[in-house]
Design a protein around this motif. Structure first.
Motif, short mmCIF file in Angstrom:
data_model
loop_
_atom_site.label_atom_id
_atom_site.label_comp_id
_atom_site.label_asym_id
_atom_site.label_seq_id
_atom_site.Cartn_x
_atom_site.Cartn_y
_atom_site.Cartn_z
N GLU A 96 14.03 36.95 -9.33
CA GLU A 96 14.72 35.67 -9.48
C GLU A 96 13.84 34.66 -10.22
O GLU A 96 12.68 34.48 -9.88
N LEU A 97 14.43 34.03 -11.21
CA LEU A 97 13.78 32.99 -11.98
C LEU A 97 14.71 31.78 -12.02
O LEU A 97 15.78 31.85 -12.60
N ASP A 98 14.32 30.70 -11.35
CA ASP A 98 15.16 29.51 -11.25
C ASP A 98 14.57 28.41 -12.11
O ASP A 98 13.50 27.88 -11.82
N MET A 99 15.29 28.06 -13.17
CA MET A 99 14.85 27.02 -14.10
C MET A 99 15.90 25.92 -14.22
O MET A 99 15.98 25.24 -15.24
N ARG A 100 16.73 25.75 -13.20
CA ARG A 100 17.79 24.73 -13.26
C ARG A 100 17.20 23.34 -13.45
O ARG A 100 16.17 23.00 -12.86
N ASN A 101 17.87 22.55 -14.25
CA ASN A 101 17.50 21.17 -14.54
C ASN A 101 16.14 21.02 -15.24
O ASN A 101 15.51 19.98 -15.14
N CYS A 102 15.72 22.06 -15.92
CA CYS A 102 14.54 21.98 -16.80
C CYS A 102 15.10 21.67 -18.19
O CYS A 102 15.23 22.56 -19.03
N LYS A 103 15.45 20.43 -18.39
CA LYS A 103 16.26 20.02 -19.54
C LYS A 103 15.58 20.22 -20.89
O LYS A 103 16.25 20.40 -21.89
N LYS A 104 14.26 20.21 -20.95
CA LYS A 104 13.55 20.36 -22.22
C LYS A 104 13.05 21.78 -22.47
O LYS A 104 12.46 22.06 -23.50
N LEU A 105 13.30 22.66 -21.52
CA LEU A 105 12.79 24.02 -21.61
C LEU A 105 13.51 24.81 -22.70
O LEU A 105 14.73 24.91 -22.70
N GLU A 106 12.72 25.33 -23.62
CA GLU A 106 13.25 26.19 -24.67
C GLU A 106 12.72 27.59 -24.44
O GLU A 106 11.51 27.81 -24.43
N LEU A 107 13.63 28.53 -24.25
CA LEU A 107 13.24 29.90 -23.95
C LEU A 107 13.18 30.73 -25.23
O LEU A 107 13.97 30.52 -26.14
N PRO A 108 12.25 31.68 -25.29
CA PRO A 108 12.20 32.57 -26.45
C PRO A 108 13.52 33.32 -26.60
O PRO A 108 14.18 33.66 -25.61
N ALA A 109 13.90 33.55 -27.83
CA ALA A 109 15.15 34.26 -28.12
C ALA A 109 15.20 35.59 -27.38
O ALA A 109 14.24 36.36 -27.42
N GLY A 110 16.28 35.83 -26.69
CA GLY A 110 16.49 37.10 -26.02
C GLY A 110 15.83 37.24 -24.65
O GLY A 110 16.01 38.25 -23.98
N LEU A 111 15.06 36.24 -24.21
CA LEU A 111 14.36 36.38 -22.93
C LEU A 111 15.33 36.52 -21.76
O LEU A 111 15.17 37.41 -20.93
N VAL A 112 16.33 35.66 -21.69
CA VAL A 112 17.27 35.70 -20.56
C VAL A 112 18.00 37.05 -20.55
O VAL A 112 18.12 37.68 -19.50
N LYS A 113 18.44 37.50 -21.69
CA LYS A 113 19.15 38.78 -21.79
C LYS A 113 18.24 39.93 -21.34
O LYS A 113 18.66 40.81 -20.59
N LYS A 114 16.99 39.89 -21.76
CA LYS A 114 16.04 40.93 -21.39
C LYS A 114 15.79 40.95 -19.89
O LYS A 114 15.79 42.01 -19.25
N LEU A 115 15.61 39.76 -19.29
CA LEU A 115 15.39 39.68 -17.85
C LEU A 115 16.62 40.16 -17.08
O LEU A 115 16.49 40.90 -16.11
N LYS A 116 17.78 39.73 -17.52
CA LYS A 116 19.01 40.14 -16.82
C LYS A 116 19.23 41.65 -16.92
O LYS A 116 19.72 42.26 -15.98
N SER A 117 18.82 42.25 -18.03
CA SER A 117 18.95 43.70 -18.17
C SER A 117 18.05 44.45 -17.19
O SER A 117 18.30 45.60 -16.85
N ARG A 118 16.99 43.76 -16.73
CA ARG A 118 16.10 44.34 -15.72
C ARG A 118 16.58 44.02 -14.30
O ARG A 118 15.91 44.36 -13.32
N GLY A 119 17.72 43.33 -14.18
CA GLY A 119 18.26 43.00 -12.86
C GLY A 119 17.75 41.69 -12.30
O GLY A 119 17.97 41.39 -11.13
N VAL A 120 17.08 40.88 -13.12
CA VAL A 120 16.56 39.59 -12.66
C VAL A 120 17.69 38.56 -12.67
O VAL A 120 18.41 38.43 -13.64
N LYS A 121 17.82 37.81 -11.57
CA LYS A 121 18.77 36.71 -11.51
C LYS A 121 18.12 35.51 -12.15
O LYS A 121 17.07 35.05 -11.71
N VAL A 122 18.73 35.02 -13.24
CA VAL A 122 18.18 33.89 -13.98
C VAL A 122 19.11 32.70 -13.82
O VAL A 122 20.29 32.79 -14.12
N PHE A 123 18.55 31.60 -13.35
CA PHE A 123 19.33 30.37 -13.18
C PHE A 123 18.78 29.34 -14.16
O PHE A 123 17.63 28.94 -14.07
N LYS A 124 19.60 28.92 -15.10
CA LYS A 124 19.18 27.96 -16.13
C LYS A 124 20.16 26.83 -16.19
O LYS A 124 21.32 26.97 -16.14
#
Length: 124
Positions: A96-124
């Protein structure tokens, strides 16, 4: 640690003698602006890190999570000045990776998709 007013930084290796530590909470330490790269070094039993509400943080050291092979949960909710994340690729136990309300956070392209493919719950 909770609402550590006036705390702006933490010492390198602060937790190094706590090898059995499984959870760290540094929530709402709003003046905290600097974390050393080796802050969590050697804490192989660590499963959970809560840094929610540390809105003074703008970035995290590249190797902050290095070697945390048991880390399953990272909560950085409400770190609204945070602009980037360190490398998460070695966190094989991450669930689990919780980044809710991190308004200025810029994630590397494809990071969320890659994490979700590993079964990680991502909250953005």
């Amino acid at each position: 640690m909770f609402r550590c007013e006036g705390l702006t930084s933490l010492q390198e290796g602060l937790f190094s003698g706590l090898k059995s530590l499984t959870s760290i909470s540094m929530s709402y330490c709003q003046s905290l602006t600097l974390l050393p790269e080796g802050l969590f070094g050697g804490l192989t039993s660590l499963t959970s890190i809560n840094m929610s509400g540390c809105d003074g943080l703008t970035s995290l050291p590249k190797g902050l999570f290095r070697g945390l092979t048991s880390l399953a949960s990272i909560n950085m909710r409400w770190c609204w000045r945070l602009t980037s994340l360190p490398d998460l690729s070695g966190l094989t136990a991450l669930k689990e990776l919780d980044m809710r309300n991190c308004k200025k956070l810029e994630l590397p392209a494809g990071l969320v998709k890659k994490l979700k493919s590993r079964g990680v719950k991502v909250f953005k």
